[in-house]
Scaffold this motif. Structure first.
Motif, PDB file in Angstrom:
ATOM      1  N   THR A   9      86.281  40.089  30.690  1.00 19.13           N
ATOM      2  CA  THR A   9      84.736  40.841  30.943  1.00 19.13           C
ATOM      3  C   THR A   9      84.577  41.398  29.769  1.00 19.13           C
ATOM      4  O   THR A   9      85.141  42.239  29.117  1.00 19.13           O
ATOM      5  N   GLY A  10      83.154  41.209  29.195  1.00 16.48           N
ATOM      6  CA  GLY A  10      82.813  41.989  28.218  1.00 16.48           C
ATOM      7  C   GLY A  10      81.510  42.867  28.387  1.00 16.48           C
ATOM      8  O   GLY A  10      81.318  43.014  29.788  1.00 16.48           O
ATOM      9  N   LEU A  11      80.849  43.330  27.667  1.00 17.71           N
ATOM     10  CA  LEU A  11      79.789  44.190  28.014  1.00 17.71           C
ATOM     11  C   LEU A  11      78.540  43.520  28.778  1.00 17.71           C
ATOM     12  O   LEU A  11      77.678  43.922  29.403  1.00 17.71           O
ATOM     13  N   CYS A  12      78.403  42.247  28.106  1.00 25.49           N
ATOM     14  CA  CYS A  12      77.351  41.351  28.440  1.00 25.49           C
ATOM     15  C   CYS A  12      77.476  40.149  29.279  1.00 25.49           C
ATOM     16  O   CYS A  12      76.653  39.577  30.061  1.00 25.49           O
ATOM     17  N   ASN A  13      78.799  39.824  29.403  1.00 24.93           N
ATOM     18  CA  ASN A  13      79.142  38.639  30.272  1.00 24.93           C
ATOM     19  C   ASN A  13      80.660  38.525  30.419  1.00 24.93           C
ATOM     20  O   ASN A  13      81.366  39.385  30.046  1.00 24.93           O
ATOM     21  N   SER A  14      81.057  37.720  31.052  1.00 24.00           N
ATOM     22  CA  SER A  14      82.460  37.357  31.469  1.00 24.00           C
ATOM     23  C   SER A  14      82.813  35.883  31.491  1.00 24.00           C
ATOM     24  O   SER A  14      81.835  35.133  31.793  1.00 24.00           O
ATOM     25  N   GLU A  15      83.840  35.404  31.054  1.00 26.93           N
ATOM     26  CA  GLU A  15      84.476  34.381  31.164  1.00 26.93           C
ATOM     27  C   GLU A  15      85.847  33.931  32.001  1.00 26.93           C
ATOM     28  O   GLU A  15      86.514  34.878  32.074  1.00 26.93           O
TER      29      GLU A  15
END
Length: 111
Positions: A9-15
């Motif tokens: 999970t990042g600041l703008c999205n997740s993978e």
């Protein structure tokens, strides 16, 4: 072997990713005794983890150094019926690897 799910999970999205990882035994356990008496239990010389090392070579010697058995693709299936009770010596060279040294040890047979 297991399936693992990883979520980053990042600041703008997740993978998300799912992967299958396979592992293999990295050692072989050798017994110190076996009983090839035909009772269906402990009848063959069995090395735990050997199935991960195809092409393993097993050589067995009497206490006087006489070669009594050799197999260039050992499958955990040696069950001698013509040997006396006693101590024998073996060299097991794991196949398909350079990472594991040959196992030099002894085995006691009780019929």
């Amino acid at each position: 072997s297991n399936n693992y799910e990883v979520i980053v999970t990042g600041l703008c999205n997740s993978e998300t990713a799912i992967s299958n990882f396979s592992t293999r035994a990295c050692e072989i356990s050798s017994p110190n005794v076996f009983t090839p008496n035909g009772d269906g239990e402990n009848d063959a010389l069995y090395f735990e983890g050997l199935e991960e090392f195809p092409g393993s070579v097993l050589v067995v010697f009497s206490r006087w150094g006489q070669k009594i058995y050799e197999n260039n693709n050992y499958q955990n299936d040696w069950s001698p019926t013509n040997l006396s009770d006693g101590t024998y010596f073996f060299i097991l060279t794991p196949g398909n690897t350079d990472d594991i040294a040959p196992i030099n040890s002894s085995i006691t047979i009780f019929n």
